[in-house]
Design a protein around this motif. Structure first.
Motif, mmCIF file in Angstrom:
data_model
loop_
_atom_site.group_PDB
_atom_site.id
_atom_site.type_symbol
_atom_site.label_atom_id
_atom_site.label_comp_id
_atom_site.label_asym_id
_atom_site.label_seq_id
_atom_site.Cartn_x
_atom_site.Cartn_y
_atom_site.Cartn_z
ATOM 1 N N HIS A 86 22.044 12.622 -1.828
ATOM 2 C CA HIS A 86 22.603 13.511 -0.812
ATOM 3 C C HIS A 86 21.463 14.037 0.051
ATOM 4 N N LYS A 87 21.809 14.407 1.250
ATOM 5 C CA LYS A 87 20.796 14.904 2.199
ATOM 6 C C LYS A 87 20.097 16.147 1.658
ATOM 7 N N GLY A 88 18.775 16.160 1.813
ATOM 8 C CA GLY A 88 18.040 17.374 1.488
ATOM 9 C C GLY A 88 17.747 17.629 0.016
ATOM 10 N N VAL A 89 18.101 16.681 -0.879
ATOM 11 C CA VAL A 89 17.807 16.955 -2.291
ATOM 12 C C VAL A 89 16.361 16.686 -2.694
ATOM 13 N N LEU A 90 15.704 15.822 -1.943
ATOM 14 C CA LEU A 90 14.304 15.547 -2.305
ATOM 15 C C LEU A 90 13.386 16.513 -1.569
ATOM 16 N N GLU A 91 12.540 17.187 -2.310
ATOM 17 C CA GLU A 91 11.522 18.009 -1.664
ATOM 18 C C GLU A 91 10.615 17.059 -0.872
ATOM 19 N N GLU A 92 10.111 17.550 0.246
ATOM 20 C CA GLU A 92 9.379 16.666 1.162
ATOM 21 C C GLU A 92 8.204 15.906 0.552
ATOM 22 N N THR A 93 7.569 16.524 -0.428
ATOM 23 C CA THR A 93 6.362 15.923 -0.983
ATOM 24 C C THR A 93 6.652 14.849 -2.038
ATOM 25 N N VAL A 94 7.922 14.750 -2.443
ATOM 26 C CA VAL A 94 8.250 13.867 -3.563
ATOM 27 C C VAL A 94 7.933 12.398 -3.269
ATOM 28 N N ILE A 95 8.415 11.906 -2.129
ATOM 29 C CA ILE A 95 8.199 10.479 -1.834
ATOM 30 C C ILE A 95 6.710 10.146 -1.623
ATOM 31 N N PRO A 96 5.983 10.960 -0.830
ATOM 32 C CA PRO A 96 4.543 10.656 -0.713
ATOM 33 C C PRO A 96 3.832 10.653 -2.067
ATOM 34 N N LEU A 97 4.213 11.561 -2.942
ATOM 35 C CA LEU A 97 3.570 11.611 -4.257
ATOM 36 C C LEU A 97 3.856 10.337 -5.060
ATOM 37 N N ILE A 98 5.133 9.957 -5.094
ATOM 38 C CA ILE A 98 5.487 8.739 -5.846
ATOM 39 C C ILE A 98 4.794 7.517 -5.241
ATOM 40 N N ALA A 99 4.776 7.440 -3.917
ATOM 41 C CA ALA A 99 4.147 6.288 -3.251
ATOM 42 C C ALA A 99 2.663 6.217 -3.607
ATOM 43 N N ALA A 100 2.001 7.369 -3.637
ATOM 44 C CA ALA A 100 0.572 7.377 -3.969
ATOM 45 C C ALA A 100 0.353 6.936 -5.415
ATOM 46 N N ASN A 130 0.853 -1.192 0.000
ATOM 47 C CA ASN A 130 0.000 0.000 0.000
ATOM 48 C C ASN A 130 0.889 1.242 0.000
ATOM 49 N N ALA A 131 0.262 2.427 -0.086
ATOM 50 C CA ALA A 131 1.045 3.661 -0.240
ATOM 51 C C ALA A 131 2.010 3.873 0.926
ATOM 52 N N ASN A 132 1.580 3.545 2.149
ATOM 53 C CA ASN A 132 2.482 3.745 3.293
ATOM 54 C C ASN A 132 3.699 2.846 3.242
ATOM 55 N N GLN A 133 3.468 1.619 2.822
ATOM 56 C CA GLN A 133 4.600 0.683 2.719
ATOM 57 C C GLN A 133 5.561 1.132 1.628
ATOM 58 N N LEU A 134 5.006 1.593 0.510
ATOM 59 C CA LEU A 134 5.860 2.071 -0.576
ATOM 60 C C LEU A 134 6.686 3.273 -0.122
ATOM 61 N N ARG A 135 6.068 4.087 0.722
ATOM 62 C CA ARG A 135 6.792 5.243 1.264
ATOM 63 C C ARG A 135 8.013 4.803 2.048
ATOM 64 N N ASP A 136 7.838 3.798 2.885
ATOM 65 C CA ASP A 136 8.977 3.302 3.676
ATOM 66 C C ASP A 136 10.067 2.743 2.773
ATOM 67 N N ALA A 190 2.335 5.020 -7.271
ATOM 68 C CA ALA A 190 2.650 3.600 -7.452
ATOM 69 C C ALA A 190 1.618 2.708 -6.764
ATOM 70 N N ALA A 191 1.017 3.206 -5.699
ATOM 71 C CA ALA A 191 -0.026 2.411 -5.032
ATOM 72 C C ALA A 191 -1.206 2.211 -5.990
ATOM 73 N N GLN A 192 -1.458 3.229 -6.810
ATOM 74 C CA GLN A 192 -2.523 3.083 -7.808
ATOM 75 C C GLN A 192 -2.155 2.069 -8.879
ATOM 76 N N GLU A 193 -0.857 1.929 -9.117
ATOM 77 C CA GLU A 193 -0.394 0.958 -10.119
ATOM 78 C C GLU A 193 -0.200 -0.392 -9.455
ATOM 79 N N GLU A 194 -1.176 -0.837 -8.717
ATOM 80 C CA GLU A 194 -1.172 -2.161 -8.105
ATOM 81 C C GLU A 194 -0.050 -2.397 -7.102
ATOM 82 N N GLY A 195 0.411 -1.336 -6.446
ATOM 83 C CA GLY A 195 1.390 -1.505 -5.369
ATOM 84 C C GLY A 195 2.704 -2.092 -5.817
#
Ligand SMILES: Nc1ncnc2c1ncn2[C@@H]1O[C@H](COP(=O)(O)OP(=O)(O)O)[C@@H](O)[C@H]1O
Ligand SMILES: [Mg+2]
Length: 400
Positions: free
Chosen positions: A238-252, A221-227, A254-259
């Motif tokens: 490198h530290k700090g290169v990903l904007e905070e919303t990037v991982i939640p967005l990708i996880a959401a 699910n989206a939470n697991q994909l986030r982890d 990919a969760a739609q694409e059958e996890g």
């Protein structure tokens, strides 16, 4: 870019290209074949890892492990779990000074029973030639070698459904019946498939022998994909290169694409590559959206260029009618445009019935759609293009 120095000599063309990435710390970690270094790098598969390890651990106590059947949709972590446990098993066996033979085979690559039996037998007897000997003779050699060397052999067969696609499941029969012919040592099979219906396609005796133990991999699910993504991102960037919303967005997404974790990691990698290419120091949602478009686009392009020749002609005909601003595109109009193209290209046209069939096929792969209605006399199809017409024309222009 200027490649001249002040004194007028040419500079090296690589001088202006940065050799250190300001985004990636370790690019490998977002590659599809990255092998996690420890259990912590495989979040949410603790149960599956432990179960597989427990089953295979019999071999460290000198008894033959049960066969294991692992199944679940693509991208649910089957291959990564199998390879990790395999790796750990080899290390443990070394530590305990036990001889255990382990082989990982992907049946998409080693795609015939013959190739597989040769590959396995060569581990114990490197003199076996790759071709020439009959299958049954190689099988007997393998039995003989296991008996005489008294070894335990664990065979991982990944993507076993690929064998069934070619109706070549001989190796499965051989491997599950082998233990009855072994006096010393033993052989176990870890069979893996992405195909949830695989069991239905196999002989019930084989499947029950293959699946003494079963491990099912549920989609994430989206939470697991986030982890999973956070874990990889920590290693890769490198530290700090990903904007905070990037991982939640990708996880959401990919969760739609059958996890599917592969889709998630691919999207993360491509987003970062796009950011890097444009010289950005951070990866933002904008990059994710562009990466997603690019992936979709690549899939679509591949679907179009791999169509059979006449299907390309039919699709091209629909696209050029659309470009010519025809409001209503009927089967009849498509057929006459198609015939015209065939004439221009000097190829024999298919019948109008075959072209109707092609239109139906293009509909099932979502390149066109149609409604059936009556226009004037008789029934006809009204065809709609599902992809931008210029795109199809650009892609197919060269081939036509
Ligand atoms: N729980 C997980 N933790 C970390 N990476 C994972 C996890 N599950 C899958 N992956 C990664 O996602 C990708 C797809 O997983 P894979 O094992 O190939 O799936 P499957 O074999 O089920 O299709 C691989 O790059 C893999 O390393
Ligand atoms: Mg796999």
């Amino acid at each position: 870019m200027v490649f001249l120095d002040e004194d007028g000599t040419f500079r090296n063309i690589f001088d202006n290209i940065p050799l250190f990435s300001s985004i990636f710390k370790n690019r490998e970690a977002v590659r599809f074949d990255y092998v996690p270094r420890n259990e912590r790098e495989i979040p949410h598969r603790r149960k599956e890892l432990r179960k597989l390890a427990l089953i295979l651990s019999s071999v460290l106590r000198d008894s033959v492990p049960s066969n294991v059947f692992m199944y679940g949709k693509t991208g649910t972590g089957k291959t990564v779990v199998a390879k990790f446990v395999l790796d750990q098993l080899i290390k443990k066996a070394d530590e305990l000074k036990k001889t255990v033979f382990v082989d990982y085979i992907n049946c998409r690559i080693s795609d015939t029973s013959y190739r597989i039996i040769v590959q396995l037998t060569r581990l114990l007897d490197p003199k076996i030639p790759f071709t020439g000997l009959p299958y049954d003779e190689i099988y007997m050699r393998l039995v003989e070698k296991i008996n005489s060397q008294k070894v335990f052999f664990i065979v991982f067969l990944d993507e076993i459904d690929q064998l069934m696609k070619r109706k070549d499941d001989k190796i499965l029969y051989s491997l599950v019946r082998m233990n009855s012919e072994l006096r010393d040592g033993g052989l176990s099979v870890v069979g893996i498939t992405n195909d949830l219906k695989f069991k239905e396609t196999l002989d019930s005796r084989i499947i029950s022998a293959l699946s003494d133990e079963e491990i099912f991999f549920k989609p994430y699910n989206a939470n697991q994909l986030r982890d999973i993504l956070e874990n990889r991102a920590e290693i890769a960037f490198h530290k700090g290169v990903l904007e905070e919303t990037v991982i939640p967005l990708i996880a959401a997404l990919a969760a739609q694409e059958e996890g599917d974790a592969r889709i998630a990691i691919d999207l993360l990698r491509l987003s970062a590559e796009l950011a890097e290419r444009e010289g950005s120091l951070i990866v933002t949602d904008k990059h994710v959206k562009r990466a997603r478009e690019k992936i979709k686009d690549d899939v679509l392009n591949k679907a179009i260029v791999s169509l059979p020749f006449h299907s390309k002609l039919v699709l091209y005909s629909v696209a050029s009618l659309k470009k010519g601003q025809r409001d209503i595109i009927t089967t009849g109009k498509v057929y006459s445009t198609y015939r015209y193209l065939c004439q221009k290209l000097n190829v024999n046209p298919l019948s109008s019935r075959s072209v109707s069939e092609i239109i139906r096929e293009l509909d099932t792969v979502n390149l066109v759609s149609y409604d059936v209605g009556s226009i004037g006399r008789g029934r006809t199809k009204k065809i709609h293009l599902e992809v931008e017409c210029q795109k199809i024309i650009d892609l197919l222009e060269e081939e036509i």
